[in-house]
Scaffold this motif. Structure first.
Motif, PDB file in Angstrom:
ATOM      1  N   MET A   1       0.702  -1.021   0.089  1.00  0.00           N
ATOM      2  CA  MET A   1       0.112  -0.091   0.143  1.00  0.00           C
ATOM      3  C   MET A   1       0.722   1.201  -0.114  1.00  0.00           C
ATOM      4  SD  MET A   1      -3.221  -0.462   2.510  1.00  0.00           S
ATOM      5  CE  MET A   1      -3.940  -1.940   3.024  1.00  0.00           C
ATOM      6  N   LEU A   2       2.044   1.361   0.697  1.00  0.00           N
ATOM      7  CA  LEU A   2       3.020   2.365   0.807  1.00  0.00           C
ATOM      8  C   LEU A   2       4.395   2.067   0.488  1.00  0.00           C
ATOM      9  CD1 LEU A   2       1.524   2.857   4.319  1.00  0.00           C
ATOM     10  CD2 LEU A   2       1.261   4.698   2.832  1.00  0.00           C
ATOM     11  N   ARG A   3       5.073   3.188   0.044  1.00  0.00           N
ATOM     12  CA  ARG A   3       6.496   3.077  -0.086  1.00  0.00           C
ATOM     13  C   ARG A   3       7.216   4.062   0.401  1.00  0.00           C
ATOM     14  NH1 ARG A   3       5.081   3.938  -6.135  1.00  0.00           N
ATOM     15  NH2 ARG A   3       4.770   6.006  -6.135  1.00  0.00           N
ATOM     16  N   ILE A   4       8.373   4.085   0.506  1.00  0.00           N
ATOM     17  CA  ILE A   4       9.085   5.224   1.124  1.00  0.00           C
ATOM     18  C   ILE A   4      10.014   5.504  -0.166  1.00  0.00           C
ATOM     19  CG2 ILE A   4      11.115   5.788   2.608  1.00  0.00           C
ATOM     20  CD1 ILE A   4      10.027   3.557   4.697  1.00  0.00           C
ATOM     21  N   SER A   5      10.028   6.848  -0.335  1.00  0.00           N
ATOM     22  CA  SER A   5      10.647   7.188  -1.697  1.00  0.00           C
ATOM     23  C   SER A   5      11.913   7.707  -1.394  1.00  0.00           C
ATOM     24  CB  SER A   5       9.815   8.209  -2.373  1.00  0.00           C
ATOM     25  OG  SER A   5       9.669   9.298  -1.809  1.00  0.00           O
ATOM     26  N   ALA A   6      12.359   8.150  -0.237  1.00  0.00           N
ATOM     27  CA  ALA A   6      13.692   8.586   0.154  1.00  0.00           C
ATOM     28  C   ALA A   6      14.251   7.754   1.224  1.00  0.00           C
ATOM     29  CB  ALA A   6      13.676   9.975   0.586  1.00  0.00           C
ATOM     30  N   ARG A   7      14.693   6.749   0.851  1.00  0.00           N
ATOM     31  CA  ARG A   7      15.292   5.668   1.791  1.00  0.00           C
ATOM     32  C   ARG A   7      16.404   5.993   2.419  1.00  0.00           C
ATOM     33  NH1 ARG A   7      12.830   1.075   3.663  1.00  0.00           N
ATOM     34  NH2 ARG A   7      11.208   0.448   2.193  1.00  0.00           N
ATOM     35  N   LYS A   8      16.380   5.973   3.854  1.00  0.00           N
ATOM     36  CA  LYS A   8      17.659   6.425   4.633  1.00  0.00           C
ATOM     37  C   LYS A   8      18.040   5.240   5.624  1.00  0.00           C
ATOM     38  CE  LYS A   8      17.582  10.739   3.250  1.00  0.00           C
ATOM     39  NZ  LYS A   8      18.769  11.367   2.234  1.00  0.00           N
ATOM     40  N   GLN A   9      16.998   4.524   6.065  1.00  0.00           N
ATOM     41  CA  GLN A   9      17.359   3.324   6.703  1.00  0.00           C
ATOM     42  C   GLN A   9      18.000   3.765   8.123  1.00  0.00           C
ATOM     43  OE1 GLN A   9      19.288   0.732   3.971  1.00  0.00           O
ATOM     44  NE2 GLN A   9      17.112  -0.329   4.088  1.00  0.00           N
ATOM     45  N   VAL A  70       7.011   8.979   2.852  1.00  0.00           N
ATOM     46  CA  VAL A  70       6.231   8.040   2.586  1.00  0.00           C
ATOM     47  C   VAL A  70       4.840   8.287   1.769  1.00  0.00           C
ATOM     48  CG1 VAL A  70       4.629   6.359   4.035  1.00  0.00           C
ATOM     49  CG2 VAL A  70       6.869   6.920   4.897  1.00  0.00           C
ATOM     50  N   GLN A  71       4.842   7.341   0.992  1.00  0.00           N
ATOM     51  CA  GLN A  71       3.635   7.635  -0.202  1.00  0.00           C
ATOM     52  C   GLN A  71       2.869   6.442  -0.226  1.00  0.00           C
ATOM     53  OE1 GLN A  71       6.035   8.603  -3.578  1.00  0.00           O
ATOM     54  NE2 GLN A  71       6.339  10.626  -3.196  1.00  0.00           N
ATOM     55  N   LEU A  72       1.445   6.653  -0.816  1.00  0.00           N
ATOM     56  CA  LEU A  72       0.645   5.479  -0.986  1.00  0.00           C
ATOM     57  C   LEU A  72       0.807   5.270  -2.522  1.00  0.00           C
ATOM     58  CD1 LEU A  72      -2.744   6.876   0.279  1.00  0.00           C
ATOM     59  CD2 LEU A  72      -1.570   4.968   1.127  1.00  0.00           C
ATOM     60  N   VAL A 104       1.510   6.198   8.139  1.00  0.00           N
ATOM     61  CA  VAL A 104       0.690   5.290   7.756  1.00  0.00           C
ATOM     62  C   VAL A 104      -0.656   5.827   8.208  1.00  0.00           C
ATOM     63  CG1 VAL A 104      -0.123   2.941   7.783  1.00  0.00           C
ATOM     64  CG2 VAL A 104       2.411   3.491   7.806  1.00  0.00           C
ATOM     65  N   ARG A 105      -0.980   6.117   9.328  1.00  0.00           N
ATOM     66  CA  ARG A 105      -2.177   6.610   9.958  1.00  0.00           C
ATOM     67  C   ARG A 105      -2.707   7.815   9.178  1.00  0.00           C
ATOM     68  NH1 ARG A 105      -4.778   3.881  14.597  1.00  0.00           N
ATOM     69  NH2 ARG A 105      -6.195   5.340  14.100  1.00  0.00           N
ATOM     70  N   LEU A 106      -1.782   8.849   8.954  1.00  0.00           N
ATOM     71  CA  LEU A 106      -2.104  10.058   8.271  1.00  0.00           C
ATOM     72  C   LEU A 106      -2.759   9.755   7.000  1.00  0.00           C
ATOM     73  CD1 LEU A 106       0.715  12.574   9.498  1.00  0.00           C
ATOM     74  CD2 LEU A 106      -1.973  12.413  10.169  1.00  0.00           C
TER      75      LEU A 106
END
Length: 193
Positions: A1-9, A70-72, A104-106
């Motif tokens: 459902m979601l992805r992180i577009s700027a992964r920094k870990q 974080v994006q849908l 995620v909640r937002l």
């Protein structure tokens, strides 16, 4: 459902920093970070990083950057709407560190249940996390269908617990157990209901 577009870990970086400061890694370090309600500084303290404050400030910036990215996926909301309009309850079940629940909640404020590894005290594919989803939805495991991008955690683990489990492979080819998008999965669920 979601992805992180700027992964920094940042949590992975935190575990590397602990290793650089002499802490020997333990096999369940990542599990503990995902099953405890620990922000980055509390996780650093748990890892024994009391003297690494300058490095922690940078990791906190990385965390904020990652959370704001974080994006849908475009098919998430249409699939959820299809299911909910048909009277099917929708939940999220996720392995994640506590700060990641906020975006995620937002982004998904109207789900019927939210089961996080840090509140469940278990991670997928451990049966306890799936049991908690069933409890939150007030239904038996056998009536739940789960989909996710990790074969073991989202497909095989749920099946061992009596659920239906499906794999989401956005760049793969569809099979009876694999979907390439969430709207196809929603149509499948509606056709099975």
């Amino acid at each position: 459902m979601l992805r992180i577009s700027a992964r920094k870990q940042p949590y992975l970086q935190l575990m590397k920093l602990a290793r650089e400061h002499g802490r020997k890694p333990l096999p369940d370090d990542a599990r503990v970070l995902m099953t405890q309600e620990l922000g980055l500084f509390a996780a650093a303290e748990w890892l024994g990083l009391h003297a690494a404050l300058p490095a922690l400030a940078g990791l906190e910036q990385d965390l904020l950057s990652e959370l704001s990215s974080v994006q849908l996926f475009p098919d998430s909301v249409p699939a959820i709407q299809m299911l909910q309009e048909a009277g099917i309850r929708v939940a999220v079940c996720s392995n994640l560190a506590a700060p990641y629940a906020i975006p995620v909640r937002l982004l998904l404020p109207n789900l019927d249940a939210y089961c996080w590894s840090f509140t469940a005290g278990a991670i997928k594919p451990e049966p306890d996390i799936y049991q908690q989803v069933a409890q939150q939805l007030d239904c038996p495991l056998s009536s739940l269908a789960m989909i996710g991008d990790t074969l073991e955690a989202d497909c095989l683990g749920p099946r061992r617990c009596g659920m239906q489990g499906f794999h989401l492979s956005r760049d793969g080819s569809p099979t009876p157990d694999t979907f390439t998008d969430l709207t196809s999965f929603a149509r499948f669920v509606l056709g099975s209901a």
